[in-house]
Design a protein around this motif. Structure first.
Motif, PDB file in Angstrom:
ATOM      1  N   LYS A   1       0.827  -1.210   0.000  1.00  0.00           N
ATOM      2  CA  LYS A   1       0.000   0.000   0.000  1.00  0.00           C
ATOM      3  C   LYS A   1       0.858   1.256   0.000  1.00  0.00           C
ATOM      4  CE  LYS A   1      -4.108   1.969   1.945  1.00  0.00           C
ATOM      5  NZ  LYS A   1      -5.228   1.837   2.847  1.00  0.00           N
ATOM      6  N   ASP A   2       2.002   1.215   0.677  1.00  0.00           N
ATOM      7  CA  ASP A   2       2.914   2.358   0.662  1.00  0.00           C
ATOM      8  C   ASP A   2       3.540   2.546  -0.718  1.00  0.00           C
ATOM      9  OD1 ASP A   2       2.457   2.985   3.306  1.00  0.00           O
ATOM     10  OD2 ASP A   2       4.251   1.955   4.049  1.00  0.00           O
ATOM     11  N   THR A   3       3.840   1.444  -1.385  1.00  0.00           N
ATOM     12  CA  THR A   3       4.491   1.510  -2.698  1.00  0.00           C
ATOM     13  C   THR A   3       3.501   1.810  -3.821  1.00  0.00           C
ATOM     14  OG1 THR A   3       6.073  -0.139  -1.908  1.00  0.00           O
ATOM     15  CG2 THR A   3       6.016   0.261  -4.270  1.00  0.00           C
ATOM     16  N   TYR A   4       2.293   1.255  -3.739  1.00  0.00           N
ATOM     17  CA  TYR A   4       1.281   1.399  -4.794  1.00  0.00           C
ATOM     18  C   TYR A   4      -0.040   1.914  -4.205  1.00  0.00           C
ATOM     19  CZ  TYR A   4       4.556  -1.944  -6.865  1.00  0.00           C
ATOM     20  OH  TYR A   4       5.685  -2.584  -7.303  1.00  0.00           O
ATOM     21  N   PRO A   5      -0.075   3.116  -3.690  1.00  0.00           N
ATOM     22  CA  PRO A   5      -1.299   3.588  -3.023  1.00  0.00           C
ATOM     23  C   PRO A   5      -2.514   3.674  -3.948  1.00  0.00           C
ATOM     24  CG  PRO A   5       0.280   5.383  -3.269  1.00  0.00           C
ATOM     25  CD  PRO A   5       0.977   4.124  -3.689  1.00  0.00           C
ATOM     26  N   SER A   6      -2.325   4.049  -5.186  1.00  0.00           N
ATOM     27  CA  SER A   6      -3.466   4.183  -6.090  1.00  0.00           C
ATOM     28  C   SER A   6      -4.061   2.828  -6.478  1.00  0.00           C
ATOM     29  CB  SER A   6      -3.075   4.953  -7.351  1.00  0.00           C
ATOM     30  OG  SER A   6      -2.101   4.236  -8.081  1.00  0.00           O
ATOM     31  N   GLN A   7      -3.278   1.765  -6.369  1.00  0.00           N
ATOM     32  CA  GLN A   7      -3.776   0.432  -6.715  1.00  0.00           C
ATOM     33  C   GLN A   7      -4.715  -0.113  -5.636  1.00  0.00           C
ATOM     34  OE1 GLN A   7      -2.785   1.087  -9.295  1.00  0.00           O
ATOM     35  NE2 GLN A   7      -0.892   0.232 -10.041  1.00  0.00           N
ATOM     36  N   PHE A   8      -4.707   0.498  -4.465  1.00  0.00           N
ATOM     37  CA  PHE A   8      -5.514   0.013  -3.352  1.00  0.00           C
ATOM     38  C   PHE A   8      -6.852   0.731  -3.224  1.00  0.00           C
ATOM     39  CE2 PHE A   8      -1.762  -2.233  -2.314  1.00  0.00           C
ATOM     40  CZ  PHE A   8      -2.141  -3.265  -1.474  1.00  0.00           C
ATOM     41  N   GLU A   9      -7.288   1.401  -4.273  1.00  0.00           N
ATOM     42  CA  GLU A   9      -8.595   2.054  -4.246  1.00  0.00           C
ATOM     43  C   GLU A   9      -9.714   1.026  -4.164  1.00  0.00           C
ATOM     44  OE1 GLU A   9      -8.769   4.671  -7.593  1.00  0.00           O
ATOM     45  OE2 GLU A   9      -7.177   5.945  -6.823  1.00  0.00           O
ATOM     46  N   ASN A  10      -9.532  -0.124  -4.784  1.00  0.00           N
ATOM     47  CA  ASN A  10     -10.528  -1.201  -4.757  1.00  0.00           C
ATOM     48  C   ASN A  10      -9.975  -2.384  -3.986  1.00  0.00           C
ATOM     49  OD1 ASN A  10     -12.397   0.207  -6.329  1.00  0.00           O
ATOM     50  ND2 ASN A  10     -11.367  -0.406  -8.189  1.00  0.00           N
ATOM     51  N   TYR A  11      -9.763  -2.179  -2.702  1.00  0.00           N
ATOM     52  CA  TYR A  11      -9.210  -3.192  -1.814  1.00  0.00           C
ATOM     53  C   TYR A  11     -10.329  -3.721  -0.927  1.00  0.00           C
ATOM     54  CZ  TYR A  11      -6.656  -4.940   2.280  1.00  0.00           C
ATOM     55  OH  TYR A  11      -6.195  -5.701   3.318  1.00  0.00           O
ATOM     56  N   VAL A  12     -10.481  -5.048  -0.888  1.00  0.00           N
ATOM     57  CA  VAL A  12     -11.550  -5.665  -0.111  1.00  0.00           C
ATOM     58  C   VAL A  12     -10.964  -6.758   0.775  1.00  0.00           C
ATOM     59  CG1 VAL A  12     -13.690  -7.004  -0.229  1.00  0.00           C
ATOM     60  CG2 VAL A  12     -13.243  -5.240  -1.931  1.00  0.00           C
ATOM     61  N   ILE A  13     -11.356  -6.749   2.031  1.00  0.00           N
ATOM     62  CA  ILE A  13     -11.003  -7.841   2.933  1.00  0.00           C
ATOM     63  C   ILE A  13     -12.184  -8.803   2.949  1.00  0.00           C
ATOM     64  CG2 ILE A  13     -10.475  -8.522   5.301  1.00  0.00           C
ATOM     65  CD1 ILE A  13      -9.223  -5.757   5.688  1.00  0.00           C
ATOM     66  N   VAL A  14     -11.926 -10.044   2.582  1.00  0.00           N
ATOM     67  CA  VAL A  14     -12.957 -11.072   2.578  1.00  0.00           C
ATOM     68  C   VAL A  14     -12.727 -11.927   3.822  1.00  0.00           C
ATOM     69  CG1 VAL A  14     -13.978 -12.991   1.308  1.00  0.00           C
ATOM     70  CG2 VAL A  14     -12.965 -11.065   0.058  1.00  0.00           C
ATOM     71  N   ALA A  15     -13.521 -11.679   4.852  1.00  0.00           N
ATOM     72  CA  ALA A  15     -13.367 -12.388   6.113  1.00  0.00           C
ATOM     73  C   ALA A  15     -14.134 -13.707   6.057  1.00  0.00           C
ATOM     74  CB  ALA A  15     -13.874 -11.532   7.268  1.00  0.00           C
ATOM     75  N   LYS A  16     -13.474 -14.768   6.470  1.00  0.00           N
ATOM     76  CA  LYS A  16     -14.104 -16.084   6.490  1.00  0.00           C
ATOM     77  C   LYS A  16     -15.312 -16.047   7.436  1.00  0.00           C
ATOM     78  CE  LYS A  16     -12.774 -20.911   6.798  1.00  0.00           C
ATOM     79  NZ  LYS A  16     -11.666 -21.827   7.088  1.00  0.00           N
ATOM     80  N   ASN A  17     -16.363 -16.720   7.036  1.00  0.00           N
ATOM     81  CA  ASN A  17     -17.597 -16.822   7.832  1.00  0.00           C
ATOM     82  C   ASN A  17     -18.358 -15.508   7.951  1.00  0.00           C
ATOM     83  OD1 ASN A  17     -16.988 -19.551   8.309  1.00  0.00           O
ATOM     84  ND2 ASN A  17     -15.755 -18.996  10.086  1.00  0.00           N
ATOM     85  N   LYS A  18     -18.166 -14.592   7.027  1.00  0.00           N
ATOM     86  CA  LYS A  18     -18.947 -13.357   7.002  1.00  0.00           C
ATOM     87  C   LYS A  18     -19.890 -13.410   5.812  1.00  0.00           C
ATOM     88  CE  LYS A  18     -16.889 -11.397  10.458  1.00  0.00           C
ATOM     89  NZ  LYS A  18     -17.496 -11.142  11.702  1.00  0.00           N
ATOM     90  N   ASP A  19     -20.924 -12.583   5.843  1.00  0.00           N
ATOM     91  CA  ASP A  19     -21.946 -12.605   4.798  1.00  0.00           C
ATOM     92  C   ASP A  19     -21.389 -12.369   3.402  1.00  0.00           C
ATOM     93  OD1 ASP A  19     -23.869 -13.096   6.693  1.00  0.00           O
ATOM     94  OD2 ASP A  19     -24.436 -10.991   6.901  1.00  0.00           O
ATOM     95  N   HIS A  20     -20.522 -11.363   3.231  1.00  0.00           N
ATOM     96  CA  HIS A  20     -20.028 -11.036   1.896  1.00  0.00           C
ATOM     97  C   HIS A  20     -18.976 -12.022   1.405  1.00  0.00           C
ATOM     98  CE1 HIS A  20     -16.995  -9.079   4.386  1.00  0.00           C
ATOM     99  NE2 HIS A  20     -16.195  -9.139   3.349  1.00  0.00           N
ATOM    100  N   ALA A  21     -18.472 -12.886   2.275  1.00  0.00           N
ATOM    101  CA  ALA A  21     -17.465 -13.860   1.854  1.00  0.00           C
ATOM    102  C   ALA A  21     -18.027 -14.823   0.826  1.00  0.00           C
ATOM    103  CB  ALA A  21     -16.919 -14.626   3.057  1.00  0.00           C
ATOM    104  N   SER A  22     -19.311 -15.132   0.925  1.00  0.00           N
ATOM    105  CA  SER A  22     -19.904 -16.079  -0.019  1.00  0.00           C
ATOM    106  C   SER A  22     -19.928 -15.519  -1.441  1.00  0.00           C
ATOM    107  CB  SER A  22     -21.306 -16.466   0.423  1.00  0.00           C
ATOM    108  OG  SER A  22     -22.144 -15.332   0.448  1.00  0.00           O
ATOM    109  N   ALA A  23     -19.999 -14.208  -1.584  1.00  0.00           N
ATOM    110  CA  ALA A  23     -19.984 -13.612  -2.919  1.00  0.00           C
ATOM    111  C   ALA A  23     -18.639 -13.804  -3.611  1.00  0.00           C
ATOM    112  CB  ALA A  23     -20.314 -12.123  -2.836  1.00  0.00           C
ATOM    113  N   PHE A  24     -17.582 -13.943  -2.822  1.00  0.00           N
ATOM    114  CA  PHE A  24     -16.235 -14.101  -3.353  1.00  0.00           C
ATOM    115  C   PHE A  24     -15.729 -15.541  -3.244  1.00  0.00           C
ATOM    116  CE2 PHE A  24     -16.584  -9.728  -1.846  1.00  0.00           C
ATOM    117  CZ  PHE A  24     -16.149  -9.014  -2.943  1.00  0.00           C
ATOM    118  N   ALA A  25     -16.547 -16.445  -2.734  1.00  0.00           N
ATOM    119  CA  ALA A  25     -16.100 -17.809  -2.429  1.00  0.00           C
ATOM    120  C   ALA A  25     -15.626 -18.572  -3.654  1.00  0.00           C
ATOM    121  CB  ALA A  25     -17.216 -18.576  -1.734  1.00  0.00           C
ATOM    122  N   PHE A  26     -16.235 -18.340  -4.805  1.00  0.00           N
ATOM    123  CA  PHE A  26     -15.859 -19.116  -5.982  1.00  0.00           C
ATOM    124  C   PHE A  26     -14.485 -18.737  -6.528  1.00  0.00           C
ATOM    125  CE2 PHE A  26     -18.150 -15.492  -7.656  1.00  0.00           C
ATOM    126  CZ  PHE A  26     -17.402 -15.111  -8.741  1.00  0.00           C
TER     127      PHE A  26
END
Length: 126
Positions: free
Chosen positions: A60-85
């Motif tokens: 993030k320090d080296t490429y700050p603009s690349q982290f505009e669309n950064y998502v943490i997908v936490a296991k066992n959370k509701d939105h994790a299933s959208a990214f599960a595949f």
């Protein structure tokens, strides 16, 4: 005769709805991600993710603009299933571009093994 219209309408809906399907081919097309970084985290095993956190801070320090669309997908959370595949291993770091996973680092590995492929990928982003 009066039921034929209802039959045609019902048949048309069945044909239309059966043609819809989920994309489950290892791409992010179902999510429509033009560019993004996805970090798969398991809150129950945070100690295994230390190298990922260190790598993410450095990236993030080296490429700050690349982290505009950064998502943490936490296991066992509701939105994790959208990214599960896209991934089923935790921890993991994925780089997605034009709805395809272009770089994927998974498992409990050292920071340098995370930084090298991800840095090379982010370096080529426009």
């Amino acid at each position: 005769m009066k039921y034929s219209f209802l039959f045609v309408l019902l048949l048309g809906n069945i044909v239309f709805l059966s043609s819809c399907s989920l994309q489950n081919d290892g791409t992010a097309a179902g999510l429509n991600i033009e560019k993004g970084i996805l970090f798969y985290s398991d809150e129950n095993n945070i100690s295994e993710e230390d190298s990922y956190y260190e790598a993410l801070i450095e990236l993030k320090d080296t490429y700050p603009s690349q982290f505009e669309n950064y998502v943490i997908v936490a296991k066992n959370k509701d939105h994790a299933s959208a990214f599960a595949f896209l991934n089923d291993t935790y921890p993991a770091l994925l780089v997605v571009e034009d709805n395809e996973v272009i770089c994927k680092v998974v498992g409990n590995i050292p920071k340098n093994e995370i930084l090298t492929p991800i840095s090379n990928t982010l370096e080529n982003w426009k």
